[in-house]
Write an enzyme that holds these catalytic residues in place. Structure first.
Site, PDB file in Angstrom:
ATOM      1  NE  ARG A 211      26.091 -15.585 -11.537  1.00  0.00           N
ATOM      2  CZ  ARG A 211      24.928 -15.183 -11.068  1.00  0.00           C
ATOM      3  NH1 ARG A 211      24.871 -14.560  -9.925  1.00  0.00           N
ATOM      4  NH2 ARG A 211      23.827 -15.367 -11.765  1.00  0.00           N
ATOM      5  CD  GLU A 213      30.327 -14.768  -6.979  1.00  0.00           C
ATOM      6  OE1 GLU A 213      30.677 -13.815  -6.260  1.00  0.00           O
ATOM      7  OE2 GLU A 213      29.165 -14.954  -7.392  1.00  0.00           O
ATOM      8  NE  ARG A 219      27.183 -17.186   2.087  1.00  0.00           N
ATOM      9  CZ  ARG A 219      26.630 -16.078   1.612  1.00  0.00           C
ATOM     10  NH1 ARG A 219      25.673 -16.131   0.722  1.00  0.00           N
ATOM     11  NH2 ARG A 219      27.028 -14.903   2.033  1.00  0.00           N
ATOM     12  CG  HIS A 220      29.817 -17.062  -3.341  1.00  0.00           C
ATOM     13  ND1 HIS A 220      29.798 -16.664  -2.037  1.00  0.00           N
ATOM     14  CD2 HIS A 220      28.867 -16.346  -3.979  1.00  0.00           C
ATOM     15  CE1 HIS A 220      28.878 -15.724  -1.882  1.00  0.00           C
ATOM     16  NE2 HIS A 220      28.281 -15.518  -3.049  1.00  0.00           N
ATOM     17  CD  GLU A 357      20.199 -14.656  -3.177  1.00  0.00           C
ATOM     18  OE1 GLU A 357      20.674 -13.616  -2.687  1.00  0.00           O
ATOM     19  OE2 GLU A 357      20.297 -14.947  -4.391  1.00  0.00           O
ATOM     20  CB  SER A 360      17.530 -13.727  -7.372  1.00  0.00           C
ATOM     21  OG  SER A 360      18.330 -13.379  -6.321  1.00  0.00           O
ATOM     22  NE  ARG A 408      24.682 -19.837  -2.914  1.00  0.00           N
ATOM     23  CZ  ARG A 408      24.688 -18.524  -2.804  1.00  0.00           C
ATOM     24  NH1 ARG A 408      23.565 -17.885  -2.516  1.00  0.00           N
ATOM     25  NH2 ARG A 408      25.795 -17.855  -2.976  1.00  0.00           N
TER      26      ARG A 408
HETATM   27  P1  AMO Z   1      21.244 -14.496  -8.883  1.00  0.00           P
HETATM   28  O1  AMO Z   1      22.476 -13.818  -9.347  1.00  0.00           O
HETATM   29  O2  AMO Z   1      20.753 -14.123  -7.510  1.00  0.00           O
HETATM   30  O3  AMO Z   1      20.025 -14.221  -9.869  1.00  0.00           O
HETATM   31  O4  AMO Z   1      21.445 -16.066  -8.950  1.00  0.00           O
HETATM   32  C1  AMO Z   1      20.371 -16.946  -8.664  1.00  0.00           C
HETATM   33  C2  AMO Z   1      20.806 -18.010  -7.664  1.00  0.00           C
HETATM   34  O5  AMO Z   1      21.923 -18.740  -8.175  1.00  0.00           O
HETATM   35  C3  AMO Z   1      22.767 -19.123  -7.112  1.00  0.00           C
HETATM   36  N1  AMO Z   1      24.111 -18.564  -7.339  1.00  0.00           N
HETATM   37  C4  AMO Z   1      25.257 -19.171  -7.008  1.00  0.00           C
HETATM   38  N2  AMO Z   1      25.514 -20.349  -6.436  1.00  0.00           N
HETATM   39  C5  AMO Z   1      26.788 -20.676  -6.230  1.00  0.00           C
HETATM   40  N3  AMO Z   1      27.842 -19.901  -6.561  1.00  0.00           N
HETATM   41  C6  AMO Z   1      27.646 -18.693  -7.141  1.00  0.00           C
HETATM   42  N4  AMO Z   1      28.693 -17.938  -7.465  1.00  0.00           N
HETATM   43  C7  AMO Z   1      26.302 -18.288  -7.384  1.00  0.00           C
HETATM   44  N5  AMO Z   1      25.750 -17.182  -7.923  1.00  0.00           N
HETATM   45  C8  AMO Z   1      24.427 -17.383  -7.897  1.00  0.00           C
HETATM   46  C9  AMO Z   1      22.155 -18.580  -5.836  1.00  0.00           C
HETATM   47  C10 AMO Z   1      21.290 -17.469  -6.333  1.00  0.00           C
HETATM   48  O6  AMO Z   1      20.197 -17.215  -5.467  1.00  0.00           O
HETATM   49  N6  AMO Z   1      19.006 -13.753 -13.316  1.00  0.00           N
HETATM   50  C11 AMO Z   1      18.781 -13.889 -11.895  1.00  0.00           C
HETATM   51  C12 AMO Z   1      17.651 -14.883 -11.585  1.00  0.00           C
HETATM   52  C13 AMO Z   1      16.298 -14.398 -12.050  1.00  0.00           C
HETATM   53  O7  AMO Z   1      15.931 -13.256 -11.716  1.00  0.00           O
HETATM   54  O8  AMO Z   1      15.599 -15.189 -12.709  1.00  0.00           O
HETATM   55  C14 AMO Z   1      20.058 -14.358 -11.236  1.00  0.00           C
HETATM   56  O9  AMO Z   1      20.958 -14.884 -11.840  1.00  0.00           O
HETATM   57  O10 AMO Z   1      21.375 -19.620  -5.264  1.00  0.00           O
END
Ligand code: AMO
Ligand code: ATP
Length: 434
Positions: A211, A213, A219-220, A357, A360, A408
């Site tokens: 990602r 970001e 936390r990212h 979080e 999702s 996380r």
């Molecule tokens: P989402 O984008 O919320 O959902 O990602 C799911 C979980 O992945 C973790 N996460 C991250 N952890 C660390 N750094 C990041 N940049 C990051 N981005 C996401 C979080 C988050 O809750 N396709 C959907 C899931 C689904 O519906 O099955 C998805 O990717 O803990």
């Protein structure tokens, strides 16, 4: 080179060759001790100046900290030694001499900045409390795999180089792929959905997500580990049950198999496996409770995403893992199904730790026409996703699933301040190496 016959947990009476790192050398005058450290722990090697071979004693006294040595000798009981045993050496071989200037102190007596630690992970993971994080991370992954097996899910691996994104266009890392535009995958979302329509029906994947970001937060990550689940013939409530099962299994695995690691982290007394059902609040209840805390400058209204401070205020209020369900359709992705009796209300859910979080998920739109409409509403070109949408014409069962952020989970379970501590070699805006 001498072959290692024993580790530092050898018993009295053993004739051994141990090998490891020089943790420290303590010279007390007539007697000195070399403390050798390996994965199993530490063992004292006695160096008696007038009693033992001069060259052997000198080798032991002169060797720099963190050098790699092998020691051959006899293990003897010694109540004054830290582990009640010591080695009386016959020979000491230096296998790799360490520089006397170390970038960080693996004995942990001198604290190091996180960036120094991340630049020198090899040395950093010589510390018990840091090593423990990664032993626990491994145990979490083992336990979640077992939990998925309990649920009858099959493990899959899907591509990380893809032609299209799924979770929002701005977060994609573009790459060139033999002259074509391609991206690092943000989520296995579409692939796992394609597999619930296959003969596998119920699948999970543990793999990297990428990602782009923009922000730098504790936390990212730009490369994270996603623990994904997807099942045919599940609705969103059954997906939440599965989520709870898997997260609890991760805690149980750690409680059962990682006592030593929890002790190294000073968590043996406070570590608790979450018990009871995770409360399920609707989005509407969540915003009401956040507003009632008075922690936000502006009241939240229906349709707002939850700001970080709002999540935190609600987390403090609820005080345990919980779900937020029934999100407004407009703030959930196109692949999430709406409630049958209300197309403004989605079946999407998040699973929260009080701090942030973790998950999702939701029930998916499996009806072809509605799915294609959803792409258009989200401003995505359905033609670019034809490889995905067309399978919805050939018998795609109703299905649901979720994605859990692996780092996380580690971070919240162990109370780490920064998500980077849960990754060996984190990728963030500044960090591309090591
Ligand atoms: P989402 O984008 O919320 O959902 O990602 C799911 C979980 O992945 C973790 N996460 C991250 N952890 C660390 N750094 C990041 N940049 C990051 N981005 C996401 C979080 C988050 O809750 N396709 C959907 C899931 C689904 O519906 O099955 C998805 O990717 O803990
Ligand atoms: P000893 O006669 O007990 O072998 P020493 O007189 O040869 O000891 P010292 O320099 O006087 O050597 O000992 C320093 C300290 O080390 C003392 O406090 C002693 O109790 C302790 N000590 C000696 N041997 C051991 C051992 N094998 N393990 C741990 N501590 C020890």
């Amino acid at each position: 080179m001498q072959n290692r016959t024993h580790t530092a947990d050898a018993e009295p009476g053993d004739s051994v060759t141990v090998a490891g790192w020089v943790h420290e050398v303590r010279d007390l005058g007539g007697i000195a001790f070399l403390i050798l450290r390996d994965k199993s722990g530490k063992i004292q090697v006695k160096l008696e100046k007038d009693e033992m071979d001069e060259e052997l004693v000198e080798t032991g006294l002169d060797v720099s900290r963190e050098s790699v040595v092998s020691v051959t000798g006899e293990v003897k009981e010694e109540p004054r030694a830290p582990t009640d045993v010591e080695i009386v050496p016959e020979s000491i071989d230096v296998l790799a001499e360490a520089d006397t200037q170390l970038p960080l102190d693996p004995s942990g007596k001198v604290d190091a900045e996180l960036s120094t630690r991340l630049d020198n992970r090899t040395l950093d993971l010589r510390k018990d409390e840091v090593k423990a994080i990664f032993e626990i991370r491994g145990e979490i992954l083992r336990s979640v795999r077992d939990a998925f097996r309990d649920l009858g899910a099959s493990e899959i691996n899907t591509p990380k180089i893809v032609a299209t994104g799924t979770e929002g266009g701005t977060e994609l890392f573009p790459i060139t792929y033999f002259g074509k535009e391609a991206f690092m995958n943000q989520s296995p979302q579409l692939f796992k959905q394609l597999m619930v329509g296959s003969g596998l029906e119920r699948v999970f994947e543990v793999g990297p997500i990428f990602r782009a970001e923009e922000h730098n937060t504790p936390r990212h990550l730009n490369e994270a580990t996603s623990i994904d689940f997807e099942s045919a013939f599940f609705d969103h409530t059954e997906a939440m049950d599965a989520c709870e099962h898997v997260v609890k299994a991760a805690y149980e695995g750690v409680a059962e198999n990682c006592q030593e690691e929890l002790e190294a982290l000073g968590l043996e007394d406070e570590f608790e496996v979450p018990d009871g059902e995770f409360p399920r609040l609707t989005y509407e209840e969540a915003i009401e409770r956040i507003n009632a805390t008075g922690e936000l400058d502006e009241q939240l209204v229906w349709g707002d995403d939850l700001p970080t401070e709002g999540e935190r205020a609600l987390g403090d209020d609820v005080g345990q893992h919980y779900f937020i369900t029934d999100w407004p359709s407009e703030i959930k992705p196109f692949y999430i199904k709406d409630h049958d009796d209300d197309d403004q209300l989605s079946t999407g859910f998040d699973m929260m730790h009080p701090r942030m979080e973790l998950v999702s998920g939701g029930q998916r739109e499996h009806r072809y026409d509605r799915l294609v409409d959803g792409f258009e509403q989200q401003g995505l070109d359905p033609d670019a996703f034809e490889y995905y949408t067309k399978m919805f014409k050939y018998g795609m069962p109703p299905h649901a699933g979720w994605g859990l952020g692996g780092e996380r989970l580690v971070m919240t379970m162990l109370g780490l301040d920064n998500i980077r501590e849960a990754v060996l070699f984190p990728r963030d805006r500044q960090r591309l190496s090591p």
